[in-house]
Scaffold this motif. Structure first.
Motif, mmCIF file in Angstrom:
data_model
loop_
_atom_site.group_PDB
_atom_site.id
_atom_site.type_symbol
_atom_site.label_atom_id
_atom_site.label_comp_id
_atom_site.label_asym_id
_atom_site.label_seq_id
_atom_site.Cartn_x
_atom_site.Cartn_y
_atom_site.Cartn_z
ATOM 1 N N ASN A 148 -0.274 -31.784 35.295
ATOM 2 C CA ASN A 148 0.215 -30.454 34.945
ATOM 3 C C ASN A 148 -0.653 -29.864 33.844
ATOM 4 O O ASN A 148 -1.243 -30.578 33.030
ATOM 5 N N PHE A 149 -0.731 -28.550 33.831
ATOM 6 C CA PHE A 149 -1.659 -27.877 32.922
ATOM 7 C C PHE A 149 -1.272 -27.970 31.450
ATOM 8 O O PHE A 149 -2.151 -28.162 30.603
ATOM 9 N N PRO A 150 0.009 -27.843 31.065
ATOM 10 C CA PRO A 150 0.308 -27.971 29.637
ATOM 11 C C PRO A 150 -0.162 -29.298 29.048
ATOM 12 O O PRO A 150 -0.727 -29.326 27.950
ATOM 13 N N THR A 151 0.050 -30.409 29.767
ATOM 14 C CA THR A 151 -0.364 -31.703 29.228
ATOM 15 C C THR A 151 -1.880 -31.842 29.229
ATOM 16 O O THR A 151 -2.452 -32.459 28.322
ATOM 17 N N ARG A 152 -2.563 -31.271 30.215
ATOM 18 C CA ARG A 152 -4.029 -31.322 30.220
ATOM 19 C C ARG A 152 -4.611 -30.626 28.991
ATOM 20 O O ARG A 152 -5.529 -31.146 28.354
ATOM 21 N N TYR A 153 -4.098 -29.437 28.681
ATOM 22 C CA TYR A 153 -4.590 -28.733 27.491
ATOM 23 C C TYR A 153 -4.219 -29.488 26.220
ATOM 24 O O TYR A 153 -5.015 -29.571 25.278
ATOM 25 N N VAL A 155 -3.749 -32.803 25.837
ATOM 26 C CA VAL A 155 -4.581 -33.998 25.702
ATOM 27 C C VAL A 155 -6.000 -33.619 25.320
ATOM 28 O O VAL A 155 -6.628 -34.257 24.469
ATOM 29 N N ASN A 156 -6.513 -32.549 25.926
ATOM 30 C CA ASN A 156 -7.861 -32.103 25.573
ATOM 31 C C ASN A 156 -7.962 -31.757 24.098
ATOM 32 O O ASN A 156 -8.863 -32.213 23.384
ATOM 33 N N ASP A 157 -7.046 -30.918 23.629
ATOM 34 C CA ASP A 157 -7.121 -30.465 22.244
ATOM 35 C C ASP A 157 -6.973 -31.622 21.271
ATOM 36 O O ASP A 157 -7.674 -31.700 20.256
ATOM 37 N N ALA A 158 -6.069 -32.549 21.583
ATOM 38 C CA ALA A 158 -5.885 -33.714 20.717
ATOM 39 C C ALA A 158 -7.156 -34.559 20.667
ATOM 40 O O ALA A 158 -7.566 -35.023 19.596
ATOM 41 N N CYS A 159 -7.803 -34.755 21.821
ATOM 42 C CA CYS A 159 -9.030 -35.561 21.857
ATOM 43 C C CYS A 159 -10.162 -34.884 21.098
ATOM 44 O O CYS A 159 -10.946 -35.548 20.419
ATOM 45 N N VAL A 160 -10.257 -33.559 21.199
ATOM 46 C CA VAL A 160 -11.273 -32.838 20.422
ATOM 47 C C VAL A 160 -11.033 -33.042 18.940
ATOM 48 O O VAL A 160 -11.959 -33.350 18.175
ATOM 49 N N MET A 161 -9.794 -32.894 18.503
ATOM 50 C CA MET A 161 -9.473 -33.026 17.081
ATOM 51 C C MET A 161 -9.667 -34.448 16.577
ATOM 52 O O MET A 161 -10.003 -34.666 15.417
ATOM 53 N N LEU A 162 -9.488 -35.431 17.466
ATOM 54 C CA LEU A 162 -9.642 -36.831 17.082
ATOM 55 C C LEU A 162 -11.069 -37.344 17.280
ATOM 56 O O LEU A 162 -11.401 -38.442 16.826
ATOM 57 N N GLY A 163 -11.904 -36.571 17.992
ATOM 58 C CA GLY A 163 -13.262 -37.018 18.267
ATOM 59 C C GLY A 163 -13.325 -38.153 19.271
ATOM 60 O O GLY A 163 -14.185 -39.033 19.177
ATOM 61 N N VAL A 164 -12.433 -38.132 20.274
ATOM 62 C CA VAL A 164 -12.363 -39.196 21.280
ATOM 63 C C VAL A 164 -12.820 -38.638 22.626
ATOM 64 O O VAL A 164 -12.371 -37.564 23.032
ATOM 65 N N PRO A 165 -13.697 -39.331 23.349
ATOM 66 C CA PRO A 165 -14.089 -38.860 24.681
ATOM 67 C C PRO A 165 -12.926 -38.924 25.665
ATOM 68 O O PRO A 165 -12.142 -39.875 25.653
ATOM 69 N N ARG A 190 -11.344 -26.845 27.717
ATOM 70 C CA ARG A 190 -11.204 -25.397 27.518
ATOM 71 C C ARG A 190 -12.509 -24.651 27.771
ATOM 72 O O ARG A 190 -12.487 -23.460 28.070
ATOM 73 N N CYS A 191 -13.644 -25.325 27.624
ATOM 74 C CA CYS A 191 -14.916 -24.671 27.940
ATOM 75 C C CYS A 191 -14.991 -24.329 29.422
ATOM 76 O O CYS A 191 -15.607 -23.337 29.815
ATOM 77 N N VAL A 192 -14.384 -25.162 30.258
ATOM 78 C CA VAL A 192 -14.379 -24.942 31.703
ATOM 79 C C VAL A 192 -13.224 -24.036 32.110
ATOM 80 O O VAL A 192 -13.359 -23.172 32.971
ATOM 81 N N HIS A 193 -12.072 -24.242 31.483
ATOM 82 C CA HIS A 193 -10.867 -23.475 31.816
ATOM 83 C C HIS A 193 -10.323 -22.825 30.539
ATOM 84 O O HIS A 193 -9.387 -23.353 29.920
ATOM 85 N N PRO A 194 -10.901 -21.695 30.125
ATOM 86 C CA PRO A 194 -10.440 -21.059 28.878
ATOM 87 C C PRO A 194 -8.966 -20.690 28.916
ATOM 88 O O PRO A 194 -8.276 -20.768 27.908
ATOM 89 N N MET A 195 -8.490 -20.295 30.088
ATOM 90 C CA MET A 195 -7.092 -19.902 30.240
ATOM 91 C C MET A 195 -6.486 -20.620 31.440
ATOM 92 O O MET A 195 -7.167 -20.855 32.443
ATOM 93 N N PRO A 196 -5.224 -20.973 31.360
ATOM 94 C CA PRO A 196 -4.566 -21.624 32.511
ATOM 95 C C PRO A 196 -4.329 -20.627 33.623
ATOM 96 O O PRO A 196 -4.301 -19.411 33.396
ATOM 97 N N PRO A 197 -4.159 -21.114 34.856
ATOM 98 C CA PRO A 197 -3.828 -20.206 35.955
ATOM 99 C C PRO A 197 -2.419 -19.661 35.803
ATOM 100 O O PRO A 197 -1.601 -20.216 35.064
ATOM 101 N N GLU A 198 -2.157 -18.569 36.486
ATOM 102 C CA GLU A 198 -0.805 -18.032 36.497
ATOM 103 C C GLU A 198 0.159 -19.074 37.052
ATOM 104 O O GLU A 198 -0.141 -19.722 38.068
#
Length: 403
Positions: A148-153, A155-165, A190-198
């Motif tokens: 699901n998209f909320p969890t993908r965003y 997890v992405n943001d958390a990994c960026v902030m933590l510096g984890v691949p 987010r570089c690939v999907h700046p905004m979630p789909p409707e």
């Protein structure tokens, strides 16, 4: 496949964590060690590695099994769901007798049965903005097995902030994709999907289906990328996305560039802490109450249990109310509520003349998201009748019928 992308990289495992392999290790992992790119040092790195799986479902199943088999020292698993018989067509971590049990417990048993040397750290929780940073901190690699998209965003943001691949994978029907998001040297999600789909425009696997072997292929590729990051010396899929269609037997590779203006990993990030991802993705229907909101939803709702009681009392669909199914025809063929009027979400406004505004219309879909969107669309189009959303959709309806 192209050969562009970052040069072969070093391991994500610090050398001071490496320990000598025992005689049992040398025997068990001998076929790994014989691979020149792995060797003794590569196997030591695997034994020292800590990999977190977000999701013990279709993608997490093959990833967990192959990482455990390879000798990854510690495997984390986060999932709050339970095993359902509909999972078993693709979620090979779980078995029929485990239906109804927590996925993290089933996953732990499968991993420990395959390789008792692997430490399993299981968390039966849903990742949220409140716990994600703590849950994902201290891991060398995170594998995204979410759907699901909320969890993908999140997890992405958390990994960026933590510096984890972050090893990303996604499947739908017979299509799949894999890439590695590592904001320290490449793009993030987010570089690939700046905004979630409707909401409602991208069907879930429960709505659109998935070829059972597809997540096996993609999840195994995710495990491969994790192994490459751990062992080092390989060319991980940073800045590259592999696309595959199993039905046609064709694949391809797309370059994925880092966005300097990305709000989370760009030159001047505007998102520096985790946000409300359900609100960001629009998966909470307009007027619905969030965990932190107070007040009531402005959308009329009915539970599956209450609808069953209404029908049991003799109030069948078509008598004093209309039951509207807004799923796609192939979904309706699998299961449906008798007496339902069937109009797919994309046609509901154009065909609202088929509805009787003098009677209540109970709208339902697979899980309650598209039905909420249908109600919003009909209301915006000027429909004046009473519209009620079936909470949880057909999933809740089927579960409420279990005795």
């Amino acid at each position: 496949m192209g050969s562009s992308g970052p040069a072969p990289s070093g391991s994500v495992i610090p050398e001071d964590r490496l320990r000598p392999l025992s005689a049992a290790d040398r025997r068990r992992y001998s076929r790994n060690i014989l691979v020149p790119e792995v060797g003794f040092v590569g196997q030591q790195r695997l034994r020292a590695a800590r990999v977190m799986l977000v999701g013990a479902g279709a993608l997490g199943s093959p990833a967990a099994l192959y990482l455990a088999a390879a000798g990854v020292g510690c495997l984390g698993i986060v999932d709050d769901d339970v095993v359902d018989v509909t999972n078993l067509q693709r979620q090979v971590l779980h078995t029929t007798p485990e239906a109804g049990q927590a996925k993290v417990d089933s996953a732990r048993r499968a991993v420990e049965a395959l390789n008792p040397d692997v430490e399993v750290v299981a968390h039966r929780v849903a990742l949220t903005s409140e716990n994600a940073l703590d849950a994902l901190a201290g891991w060398d690699v995170v594998i995204d097995g979410t759907d699901n998209f909320p969890t993908r965003y999140l997890v992405n943001d958390a990994c960026v902030m933590l510096g984890v691949p972050l090893v990303h994978g996604a499947v739908f029907r017979s299509d799949g994709q894999v890439t590695v998001f590592d904001a320290r040297r490449g793009p993030c999600y987010r570089c690939v999907h700046p905004m979630p789909p409707e909401p409602g425009t991208v069907p879930t696997c429960a709505e659109g289906g998935v070829l059972g072997v597809m997540p096996g292929i993609i999840g195994t590729m995710q495990a491969t990328e994790a192994l490459k990051l751990i062992i080092g010396g390989a060319r991980p899929l940073v800045g590259r996305m592999v696309l595959l269609n199993a039905w046609s037997g064709r694949g391809g590779e797309l370059p994925v560039d880092k966005n300097p203006a990305c709000p989370v990993c760009g030159d001047n990030p505007s998102i520096t802490e985790l946000i409300d991802y359900e609100a960001f993705c629009g998966t909470r229907p307009s007027g619905a109450e969030s965990e932190t909101d107070r007040g009531e939803s402005t959308m009329d709702e009915i539970t599956a249990a209450d609808l069953r009681r209404r029908i049991a009392a003799g109030h069948d669909p078509g008598s004093t109310y209309t039951l509207l199914d807004v799923r796609e025809p192939n979904e309706v063929e699998l299961d449906a509520i008798d007496g339902s009027l069937r109009i797919p979400l994309g046609e509901v406004v154009d065909r609202m003349g088929e509805l009787d505004p003098s009677r209540e219309t109970v709208v339902h879909c697979a899980v309650g998201v598209r039905s909420a969107r249908a109600i919003e669309a009909l209301t915006a189009a000027g429909y004046t009748g009473t519209l009620t959303n079936l909470v949880g959709g057909m999933r809740a309806w089927n579960e409420s019928g279990i005795t």
